[in-house]
Design a protein around this motif. Structure first.
Motif, mmCIF file in Angstrom:
data_model
loop_
_atom_site.group_PDB
_atom_site.id
_atom_site.type_symbol
_atom_site.label_atom_id
_atom_site.label_comp_id
_atom_site.label_asym_id
_atom_site.label_seq_id
_atom_site.Cartn_x
_atom_site.Cartn_y
_atom_site.Cartn_z
ATOM 1 N N GLU A 127 0.749 -1.129 -0.165
ATOM 2 C CA GLU A 127 0.118 0.003 -0.194
ATOM 3 C C GLU A 127 1.030 1.308 0.066
ATOM 4 O O GLU A 127 0.618 2.380 -0.805
ATOM 5 N N LEU A 128 1.913 1.154 0.882
ATOM 6 C CA LEU A 128 2.788 2.365 0.912
ATOM 7 C C LEU A 128 3.681 2.577 -0.454
ATOM 8 O O LEU A 128 3.711 3.746 -0.905
ATOM 9 N N ALA A 129 4.167 1.399 -1.028
ATOM 10 C CA ALA A 129 4.824 1.667 -2.309
ATOM 11 C C ALA A 129 4.038 2.316 -3.211
ATOM 12 O O ALA A 129 4.325 2.803 -4.094
ATOM 13 N N HIS A 130 2.628 1.773 -3.585
ATOM 14 C CA HIS A 130 1.693 2.235 -4.356
ATOM 15 C C HIS A 130 1.268 3.769 -4.343
ATOM 16 O O HIS A 130 1.254 4.330 -5.151
ATOM 17 N N LYS A 131 1.034 4.140 -3.002
ATOM 18 C CA LYS A 131 0.899 5.590 -2.655
ATOM 19 C C LYS A 131 2.210 6.326 -2.994
ATOM 20 O O LYS A 131 1.969 7.524 -3.774
ATOM 21 N N ARG A 132 3.214 5.735 -2.619
ATOM 22 C CA ARG A 132 4.435 6.739 -2.863
ATOM 23 C C ARG A 132 4.646 6.741 -4.578
ATOM 24 O O ARG A 132 4.999 8.055 -4.929
ATOM 25 N N ILE A 133 4.478 5.706 -5.119
ATOM 26 C CA ILE A 133 4.680 5.693 -6.678
ATOM 27 C C ILE A 133 3.815 6.805 -7.316
ATOM 28 O O ILE A 133 3.994 7.674 -7.988
ATOM 29 N N THR A 177 11.243 -12.296 2.390
ATOM 30 C CA THR A 177 11.675 -11.517 1.309
ATOM 31 C C THR A 177 12.651 -10.403 1.624
ATOM 32 O O THR A 177 13.104 -10.528 3.034
ATOM 33 N N SER A 178 13.348 -9.779 0.850
ATOM 34 C CA SER A 178 14.271 -8.726 0.956
ATOM 35 C C SER A 178 13.926 -7.258 0.837
ATOM 36 O O SER A 178 13.045 -7.046 -0.086
ATOM 37 N N TYR A 179 14.405 -6.426 1.667
ATOM 38 C CA TYR A 179 14.108 -4.937 1.456
ATOM 39 C C TYR A 179 14.473 -4.550 0.126
ATOM 40 O O TYR A 179 13.790 -3.796 -0.758
ATOM 41 N N ALA A 180 15.704 -5.091 -0.278
ATOM 42 C CA ALA A 180 16.243 -4.466 -1.598
ATOM 43 C C ALA A 180 15.573 -5.253 -2.832
ATOM 44 O O ALA A 180 15.253 -4.376 -3.806
ATOM 45 N N LYS A 185 11.629 -3.507 -6.952
ATOM 46 C CA LYS A 185 10.358 -3.446 -7.775
ATOM 47 C C LYS A 185 9.862 -1.894 -7.681
ATOM 48 O O LYS A 185 9.227 -1.379 -8.770
ATOM 49 N N PHE A 186 10.094 -1.164 -6.805
ATOM 50 C CA PHE A 186 9.775 0.126 -6.700
ATOM 51 C C PHE A 186 10.322 1.092 -7.799
ATOM 52 O O PHE A 186 9.797 1.702 -8.343
ATOM 53 N N PHE A 187 11.614 0.720 -7.763
ATOM 54 C CA PHE A 187 12.465 1.607 -8.836
ATOM 55 C C PHE A 187 12.040 1.371 -10.410
ATOM 56 O O PHE A 187 11.755 2.232 -11.189
ATOM 57 N N LYS A 188 11.725 -0.096 -10.435
ATOM 58 C CA LYS A 188 11.499 -0.566 -11.693
ATOM 59 C C LYS A 188 10.131 0.261 -12.232
ATOM 60 O O LYS A 188 10.111 0.343 -13.625
ATOM 61 N N LEU A 209 20.725 -2.475 -9.578
ATOM 62 C CA LEU A 209 20.953 -1.871 -11.121
ATOM 63 C C LEU A 209 20.138 -2.357 -12.113
ATOM 64 O O LEU A 209 20.330 -1.554 -13.387
ATOM 65 N N GLU A 210 19.666 -3.399 -11.822
ATOM 66 C CA GLU A 210 18.570 -3.697 -12.949
ATOM 67 C C GLU A 210 17.293 -2.585 -13.084
ATOM 68 O O GLU A 210 17.107 -2.809 -14.263
ATOM 69 N N ALA A 211 17.170 -1.994 -12.385
ATOM 70 C CA ALA A 211 16.119 -1.063 -12.224
ATOM 71 C C ALA A 211 16.342 0.587 -12.295
ATOM 72 O O ALA A 211 15.331 1.275 -12.049
#
Length: 419
Positions: A127-133, A177-180, A185-188, A209-211
């Protein structure tokens, strides 16, 4: 003594560099000239209220956070990115997104700010990731900016001793899962939505670096330290700043590391961000500041040696960062870094860069070319019998009682000079 017996020989399109002497050094001051220019990649800048013309020369400029940018006339800039702290925010920050986060503490790794007044995002909270994006993309559109520079763009903060509670909080929420991975996913998503994504030290979790489009490393060539002594500098009583130089073996080790990462991942470039203290000169009881031009050149040349890009900030006074060297077009590299007896150089289509980190006496060298342009000294060096002699002179910094590295940029006069 080693410089007296220095002998450099290498081939470049039929030319050689050799030891020379002062009698063959024939500099002439350039009065008016036009050199090939390019658009430099990146600059960071505080809000320069008096003059933004220098920042406009760069392809990408970070001009502060969203609140800073909305107060600036961005007309004439190519690409502006806003500063965004990747990991969290301070308790006194306010906007409608942060206000929403504060009302939904389950989206944070700490429901109350730590002793520095910082809240940390739970980037695996969907939910946070969606709102922030949504918020960042909306601000990008509203401000007509290209994207964002994300500071502290990795998960390493979770492993700092003083932030151990954050690591415990994260793993209790997301044991599998990992924070990274969530940050990637957020950056991508932002990148796929058309935002320019620039990260700071994403390479520490290299899958990030993929994202991203660009990654950054800070203080990997020079850094600013404050001494314990205080003085009146330009009318302000403050600690005396000095520039520290990273050992060259560490610099070259990172060259190798980042080159390997660049070959492995699709990001475009590693941006070296370095810091320098101003040059200080006593004037009675006050210290006056000057642009640390020799250090700006040193960082520029080192980055060119490794095939990277460097920008030098002067935190004490950002107007002291202005330098034309960023805009000079050296052309494509013509071979790899070379070195001999503590001197390092690299050739490019339009000229070459060279650095002598520990020189204490003048070193005269010659190259088989019909004339050179010494960018740093603004001089034309004429040839004799097909050879052109140039000099690397020691730089003694009186205030700190030490020598600074000598770094220079030369252009081939026959290729670039338009009289």
């Amino acid at each position: 003594m080693k410089y007296l017996i220095l002998f450099i020989t290498l081939l470049l399109q039929g030319a050689t560099i050799q030891l020379s002497d002062q009698t063959h050094y024939k500099p002439q001051k350039l009065q008016s000239y036009s050199l090939p220019t390019t658009t430099p990649l990146y600059a960071t800048a505080r809000v320069w209220d008096k003059d933004l013309s220098f920042a406009k020369k760069f392809a990408i400029v970070e001009l502060g956070g969203i609140e800073d940018i909305q107060r600036i006339d961005l007309f004439g800039f190519n690409k502006v990115v806003a500063y965004e702290w990747s990991a969290g925010f301070y308790k006194d920050e306010n906007n409608y997104f942060i206000d929403w986060v504060k009302k939904h503490p389950q989206t944070l790794l700490n429901e109350k700010p730590n002793k520095e007044g910082v809240y940390f995002y739970d980037m695996c909270n969907e939910e946070l990731a969606h709102k922030r994006i949504s918020y960042l993309l909306e601000q990008k559109k509203r401000l007509h900016i290209a994207g964002y520079f994300f500071d502290w763009a990795n998960e390493e903060f979770l492993y700092e001793k003083e932030l151990a509670a954050l690591k415990e909080s994260f793993h209790s929420k997301h044991p599998y899962t990992s924070y990274a991975k969530c940050l990637e996913k957020f950056f991508k998503i932002l990148k796929d939505a058309g935002a320019l994504v620039i990260s700071n030290q994403a390479y520490r979790n290299e899958e990030l670096l993929e994202a991203v489009h660009y990654d950054m490393c800070e203080s990997y060539m020079t850094q600013v330290k404050k001494s314990t002594a205080m003085a009146n500098i330009e009318g302000a009583i403050t600690f005396i700043p000095t520039t520290n130089f990273v050992p060259l073996d560490e610099v070259f080790a990172y060259f190798k590391k980042f080159a390997a990462l660049k070959a492995k991942y699709p990001f475009q470039e590693m941006i070296y961000m370095n810091y320098a203290a101003p040059i200080l000169e006593p004037h009675g009881d006050i210290l006056k500041t000057k642009k640390p031009r020799d250090i700006i050149y040193y960082n520029y040349v080192l980055a060119k040696l490794g095939g990277f890009y460097s920008y030098t900030e002067v935190p004490f006074d950002h107007t002291l960062e202005y330098d034309h060297i960023y805009c000079v077009d050296l052309g494509n590299p013509q071979g790899a870094i070379q070195h001999k007896d503590g001197v390092y150089w690299r050739f490019f289509y339009n000229g070459f860069v060279i650095v002598a980190p520990h020189i204490t006496r003048a070193l005269y060298l010659r190259i088989k070319t019909p004339g050179l342009i010494d960018i740093k000294d603004g001089q034309y060096l004429s040839e004799q019998d097909g050879w052109t002699t140039f000099v690397l002179e020691p730089i003694y910094y009186n205030f700190e009682n030490r020598y600074l590295p000598q770094a220079k940029v030369f252009l081939y006069a026959d290729k670039v000079l338009h009289k």
